[in-house]
Motif scaffolding. Structure first.
Motif, PDB file in Angstrom:
ATOM      1  N   ALA A 299       0.823  -1.220   0.000  1.00 48.67           N
ATOM      2  CA  ALA A 299       0.000   0.000   0.000  1.00 48.67           C
ATOM      3  C   ALA A 299       0.851   1.261   0.000  1.00 48.67           C
ATOM      4  CB  ALA A 299      -0.924   0.008   1.209  1.00 48.67           C
ATOM      5  N   SER A 300       2.102   1.136   0.433  1.00 42.28           N
ATOM      6  CA  SER A 300       2.942   2.331   0.618  1.00 42.28           C
ATOM      7  C   SER A 300       3.165   3.095  -0.680  1.00 42.28           C
ATOM      8  CB  SER A 300       4.283   1.950   1.248  1.00 42.28           C
ATOM      9  OG  SER A 300       4.989   1.070   0.409  1.00 42.28           O
ATOM     10  N   GLN A 301       3.090   2.401  -1.821  1.00 45.06           N
ATOM     11  CA  GLN A 301       3.306   3.064  -3.125  1.00 45.06           C
ATOM     12  C   GLN A 301       2.235   4.117  -3.413  1.00 45.06           C
ATOM     13  OE1 GLN A 301       2.193   0.557  -6.646  1.00 45.06           O
ATOM     14  NE2 GLN A 301       1.678  -0.988  -5.097  1.00 45.06           N
ATOM     15  N   PHE A 302       1.100   4.019  -2.717  1.00 42.09           N
ATOM     16  CA  PHE A 302      -0.006   4.925  -3.000  1.00 42.09           C
ATOM     17  C   PHE A 302      -0.068   6.121  -2.044  1.00 42.09           C
ATOM     18  CE2 PHE A 302      -1.516   0.756  -4.582  1.00 42.09           C
ATOM     19  CZ  PHE A 302      -1.661   1.090  -5.918  1.00 42.09           C
ATOM     20  N   PHE A 303       0.864   6.199  -1.104  1.00 38.13           N
ATOM     21  CA  PHE A 303       0.809   7.273  -0.115  1.00 38.13           C
ATOM     22  C   PHE A 303       1.996   8.221  -0.263  1.00 38.13           C
ATOM     23  CE2 PHE A 303      -1.863   3.963   1.624  1.00 38.13           C
ATOM     24  CZ  PHE A 303      -2.980   4.688   2.031  1.00 38.13           C
ATOM     25  N   SER A 304       1.797   9.444   0.196  1.00 41.67           N
ATOM     26  CA  SER A 304       2.843  10.467   0.073  1.00 41.67           C
ATOM     27  C   SER A 304       3.702  10.488   1.333  1.00 41.67           C
ATOM     28  CB  SER A 304       2.194  11.836  -0.134  1.00 41.67           C
ATOM     29  OG  SER A 304       1.805  12.379   1.117  1.00 41.67           O
ATOM     30  N   PRO A 305       4.838  11.192   1.294  1.00 43.02           N
ATOM     31  CA  PRO A 305       5.640  11.382   2.512  1.00 43.02           C
ATOM     32  C   PRO A 305       4.913  12.180   3.597  1.00 43.02           C
ATOM     33  CG  PRO A 305       6.986  11.770   0.559  1.00 43.02           C
ATOM     34  CD  PRO A 305       5.557  11.676   0.094  1.00 43.02           C
TER      35      PRO A 305
ATOM     36  N   LEU B 237      -6.607   4.549 -12.442  1.00 42.03           N
ATOM     37  CA  LEU B 237      -7.158   3.196 -12.491  1.00 42.03           C
ATOM     38  C   LEU B 237      -6.373   2.234 -11.603  1.00 42.03           C
ATOM     39  CD1 LEU B 237      -8.043   2.909 -16.291  1.00 42.03           C
ATOM     40  CD2 LEU B 237      -9.657   2.868 -14.376  1.00 42.03           C
ATOM     41  N   ARG B 238      -5.057   2.371 -11.606  1.00 41.24           N
ATOM     42  CA  ARG B 238      -4.223   1.504 -10.764  1.00 41.24           C
ATOM     43  C   ARG B 238      -4.589   1.679  -9.292  1.00 41.24           C
ATOM     44  NH1 ARG B 238       0.188   2.870 -12.913  1.00 41.24           N
ATOM     45  NH2 ARG B 238       0.877   4.445 -11.436  1.00 41.24           N
ATOM     46  N   TYR B 239      -4.764   2.944  -8.887  1.00 48.67           N
ATOM     47  CA  TYR B 239      -5.122   3.242  -7.498  1.00 48.67           C
ATOM     48  C   TYR B 239      -6.516   2.707  -7.160  1.00 48.67           C
ATOM     49  CZ  TYR B 239      -6.612   5.986  -3.452  1.00 48.67           C
ATOM     50  OH  TYR B 239      -7.108   6.364  -2.229  1.00 48.67           O
ATOM     51  N   LEU B 240      -7.490   2.980  -8.030  1.00 49.39           N
ATOM     52  CA  LEU B 240      -8.860   2.550  -7.753  1.00 49.39           C
ATOM     53  C   LEU B 240      -8.995   1.034  -7.722  1.00 49.39           C
ATOM     54  CD1 LEU B 240      -9.529   5.657  -8.635  1.00 49.39           C
ATOM     55  CD2 LEU B 240     -11.805   4.707  -8.933  1.00 49.39           C
TER      56      LEU B 240
ATOM     57  N   TYR C  11     -21.686  -1.803  -3.950  1.00 52.01           N
ATOM     58  CA  TYR C  11     -21.359  -0.530  -3.287  1.00 52.01           C
ATOM     59  C   TYR C  11     -19.906  -0.143  -3.548  1.00 52.01           C
ATOM     60  CZ  TYR C  11     -21.369   2.986   0.498  1.00 52.01           C
ATOM     61  OH  TYR C  11     -21.298   4.152   1.224  1.00 52.01           O
ATOM     62  N   ILE C  12     -19.013  -1.116  -3.436  1.00 49.87           N
ATOM     63  CA  ILE C  12     -17.581  -0.847  -3.643  1.00 49.87           C
ATOM     64  C   ILE C  12     -17.304  -0.442  -5.092  1.00 49.87           C
ATOM     65  CG2 ILE C  12     -15.289  -1.944  -3.754  1.00 49.87           C
ATOM     66  CD1 ILE C  12     -16.089  -3.517  -1.200  1.00 49.87           C
ATOM     67  N   HIS C  13     -17.839  -1.228  -6.042  1.00 47.26           N
ATOM     68  CA  HIS C  13     -17.519  -0.978  -7.457  1.00 47.26           C
ATOM     69  C   HIS C  13     -18.466   0.024  -8.114  1.00 47.26           C
ATOM     70  CE1 HIS C  13     -14.427  -4.081  -7.639  1.00 47.26           C
ATOM     71  NE2 HIS C  13     -15.231  -4.860  -6.928  1.00 47.26           N
ATOM     72  N   GLY C  14     -19.682   0.160  -7.554  1.00 48.82           N
ATOM     73  CA  GLY C  14     -20.675   1.018  -8.184  1.00 48.82           C
ATOM     74  C   GLY C  14     -20.785   2.405  -7.580  1.00 48.82           C
ATOM     75  N   PHE C  15     -20.106   2.611  -6.430  1.00 49.96           N
ATOM     76  CA  PHE C  15     -20.126   3.955  -5.830  1.00 49.96           C
ATOM     77  C   PHE C  15     -18.766   4.364  -5.264  1.00 49.96           C
ATOM     78  CE2 PHE C  15     -20.931   6.759  -2.063  1.00 49.96           C
ATOM     79  CZ  PHE C  15     -21.211   7.903  -2.799  1.00 49.96           C
ATOM     80  N   LEU C  16     -18.226   3.564  -4.353  1.00 47.96           N
ATOM     81  CA  LEU C  16     -16.976   3.980  -3.698  1.00 47.96           C
ATOM     82  C   LEU C  16     -15.832   4.133  -4.699  1.00 47.96           C
ATOM     83  CD1 LEU C  16     -16.969   1.831  -0.407  1.00 47.96           C
ATOM     84  CD2 LEU C  16     -17.803   4.170  -0.739  1.00 47.96           C
ATOM     85  N   PHE C  17     -15.685   3.180  -5.609  1.00 55.19           N
ATOM     86  CA  PHE C  17     -14.606   3.206  -6.610  1.00 55.19           C
ATOM     87  C   PHE C  17     -15.227   2.911  -7.977  1.00 55.19           C
ATOM     88  CE2 PHE C  17     -12.872   1.754  -2.524  1.00 55.19           C
ATOM     89  CZ  PHE C  17     -12.001   2.800  -2.265  1.00 55.19           C
ATOM     90  N   ASP C  18     -15.940   3.897  -8.502  1.00 54.18           N
ATOM     91  CA  ASP C  18     -16.816   3.661  -9.649  1.00 54.18           C
ATOM     92  C   ASP C  18     -16.260   4.101 -10.999  1.00 54.18           C
ATOM     93  OD1 ASP C  18     -16.907   6.408  -9.481  1.00 54.18           O
ATOM     94  OD2 ASP C  18     -19.081   6.563  -9.266  1.00 54.18           O
ATOM     95  N   LEU C  19     -14.999   4.503 -11.057  1.00 51.92           N
ATOM     96  CA  LEU C  19     -14.461   5.072 -12.303  1.00 51.92           C
ATOM     97  C   LEU C  19     -14.596   4.106 -13.474  1.00 51.92           C
ATOM     98  CD1 LEU C  19     -12.970   7.256 -13.900  1.00 51.92           C
ATOM     99  CD2 LEU C  19     -10.813   6.302 -13.072  1.00 51.92           C
TER     100      LEU C  19
END
Length: 248
Positions: free
Chosen positions: A147-153, A205-208, A233-241
């Protein structure tokens, strides 16, 4: 009033204040509010999940999921996804209260973590905010390596024990991070280079996909509301891109 209601109230009021073009974001039917009765006897409790959605000219989706299940189960997941023609980071706040304490994650998650120019543009300006809260909100310990690849310092990850710390230092940090994010939005200009646009789309897309696949709330929602509702809910609203891209 629940622990995270003031966070949600502040965010919604502040968005209206800062974004004159703010509009509702469509929430699919069945996701606006969902409740379930959990436990038995004197341990019986109602868990209510309420969803909120907004959008603006630069921000594709601003959404919140607020779970209220009594003093030992409270969650606010508040995320902002920029439109695909801006290089803005994501704004992410995961505020979780469980029987064992609080889990707080707050960040502006970069599209391109390994690019110094990008970090100079979007992480360097918020490091002073991060450093202000470090003494009060120390590092929360183990975090998944993948998960660390997706977070900032400037990732604020902490596990406070007292409600008071959440109500003061965490709330203050939440407000400062959100203000800084909307400052970035004010300055953001559209990206027109086709190569850059393709990189932004791939990064989003990679993040979602990662977040949808690894969503820590999946087990909780499945227990309360069933697997079918949870996956929708996860795919249709929370991460719906992706769903919206297929429709387009």
């Amino acid at each position: 009033m629940t622990l995270y209601q003031p966070f949600l109230d502040h965010a919604i009021a502040y968005l209206h204040d800062r974004l004159p073009d703010l509009q509702p974001y469509p929430i699919p039917i069945g996701f606006e509010s969902k409740s379930a009765i959990v436990g038995k006897g004197k341990h019986e409790n109602e868990v209510v999940t309420t969803s909120y959605g907004y959008q603006s000219s630069k921000l594709r989706q601003i959404r919140a999921a607020h779970v209220q299940g009594g003093s030992s189960l409270q969650v606010l997941n508040f995320v902002i996804f920029p439109k695909l023609n801006y290089d803005l980071p994501f704004f992410g706040a995961d505020l979780v209260t469980l029987p064992g304490g609080h889990l707080i994650a707050l960040d502006m998650q970069p599209l391109f973590r390994d690019r110094p120019k990008y970090q100079a543009k979007y992480t360097k300006p918020i490091l002073p905010i991060f450093e202000t809260y470090q003494p009060h909100l120390p590092w929360g310990g183990d975090f998944p390596e993948e998960a660390s690849q997706f977070f900032s310092p400037a990732f604020l990850w902490t596990r406070p024990q007292q409600n008071e710390v959440v109500e003061t230092h965490v709330f203050s940090a939440f407000k400062d991070y959100l203000e800084a994010y909307l400052d970035f939005c004010d300055r953001a200009t559209p990206v027109t280079d086709s190569e850059q646009l393709a990189e932004i789309e791939a990064s989003q897309l990679r993040y979602l996909r990662y977040r949808a696949e690894k969503d820590p709330a999946r087990g909780m929602f499945t227990r309360f509301y069933g697997a079918e509702w949870t996956e929708e809910y996860i795919h249709g609203f929370l991460f719906d891109l992706e769903k919206h891209m297929v429709k387009a």
